[in-house]
Motif scaffolding. Structure first.
Motif, mmCIF file in Angstrom:
data_model
loop_
_atom_site.group_PDB
_atom_site.id
_atom_site.type_symbol
_atom_site.label_atom_id
_atom_site.label_comp_id
_atom_site.label_asym_id
_atom_site.label_seq_id
_atom_site.Cartn_x
_atom_site.Cartn_y
_atom_site.Cartn_z
ATOM 1 N N GLY A 269 0.809 -1.373 -0.037
ATOM 2 C CA GLY A 269 -0.007 0.008 0.256
ATOM 3 C C GLY A 269 0.698 1.235 -0.024
ATOM 4 O O GLY A 269 0.120 2.343 -0.040
ATOM 5 N N ASN A 270 2.308 1.136 -0.036
ATOM 6 C CA ASN A 270 2.850 2.244 -0.132
ATOM 7 C C ASN A 270 2.533 3.054 -1.656
ATOM 8 O O ASN A 270 2.472 2.229 -2.473
ATOM 9 C CB ASN A 270 4.525 2.402 0.085
ATOM 10 C CG ASN A 270 4.738 1.483 1.463
ATOM 11 O OD1 ASN A 270 4.450 1.899 2.416
ATOM 12 N ND2 ASN A 270 5.266 0.244 1.331
ATOM 13 N N GLU A 271 2.801 4.287 -1.643
ATOM 14 C CA GLU A 271 2.345 5.073 -3.023
ATOM 15 C C GLU A 271 3.409 5.471 -3.702
ATOM 16 O O GLU A 271 3.642 6.983 -3.491
ATOM 17 C CB GLU A 271 1.129 5.803 -2.477
ATOM 18 C CG GLU A 271 -0.203 5.120 -2.053
ATOM 19 C CD GLU A 271 -0.817 6.110 -1.287
ATOM 20 O OE1 GLU A 271 -0.644 7.592 -0.832
ATOM 21 O OE2 GLU A 271 -2.132 5.880 -1.143
ATOM 22 N N PRO A 272 4.234 4.828 -4.327
ATOM 23 C CA PRO A 272 5.003 5.531 -5.494
ATOM 24 C C PRO A 272 4.432 6.162 -6.528
ATOM 25 O O PRO A 272 3.289 5.878 -6.892
ATOM 26 C CB PRO A 272 5.964 4.305 -5.870
ATOM 27 C CG PRO A 272 5.015 2.918 -5.683
ATOM 28 C CD PRO A 272 4.030 3.455 -4.590
ATOM 29 N N CYS A 273 5.077 7.184 -7.254
ATOM 30 C CA CYS A 273 4.392 7.846 -8.331
ATOM 31 C C CYS A 273 5.250 7.437 -9.399
ATOM 32 O O CYS A 273 6.515 7.521 -9.425
ATOM 33 C CB CYS A 273 4.224 9.384 -8.233
ATOM 34 S SG CYS A 273 3.115 9.724 -6.959
#
Length: 119
Positions: free
Chosen positions: A113-117
């Protein structure tokens, strides 16, 4: 003399799973393993090279909301659409953090669930 970032440490429930995901995304390899914790980094360089390594640190602490830091990644050998397909196949999923639709980047979520772009 200034400092530079040598390691990024990410607390996670399953270091093995995230190490596999981030190795696939970044082209990294496993460099070290200490108990359940895994350090990954560029092949042939390791710690101290020009790119920071990533330490996946086992934690049973529950995550409390959105992380105050996220990673941005950029494709190095293909266009953004091809890279998006590759990252989704590797286990990323799209994430909604309030985008309006005109952004030039894609917000993703890694297996925890970590949110990289993707730029």
């Amino acid at each position: 003399m200034a400092c530079r970032i040598t390691e990024l440490v990410l607390d996670c429930a399953d270091p093995q799973r995230l190490a596999g995901f981030w190795c696939e995304v970044l082209g990294y390899v496993e460099l070290d393993r200490e108990g359940p914790n895994i350090e990954i980094g560029p092949p042939g360089r390791g710690f101290g090279g020009p790119q920071p390594t990533l330490i996946l640190s086992h934690s049973t602490d529950p995550r409390r909301g959105k992380l105050p830091l996220h990673l941005d990644v950029n494709p190095t050998d293909r266009d953004q659409d091809a890279e998006l397909r590759r990252l989704l196949a590797a286990g990323a999923r799209t994430a909604d953090v309030g985008q309006r639709g005109g952004e030039s980047w894609h917000v993703l979520a890694d297996p925890e669930g970590n949110e990289p772009c993707l730029q």
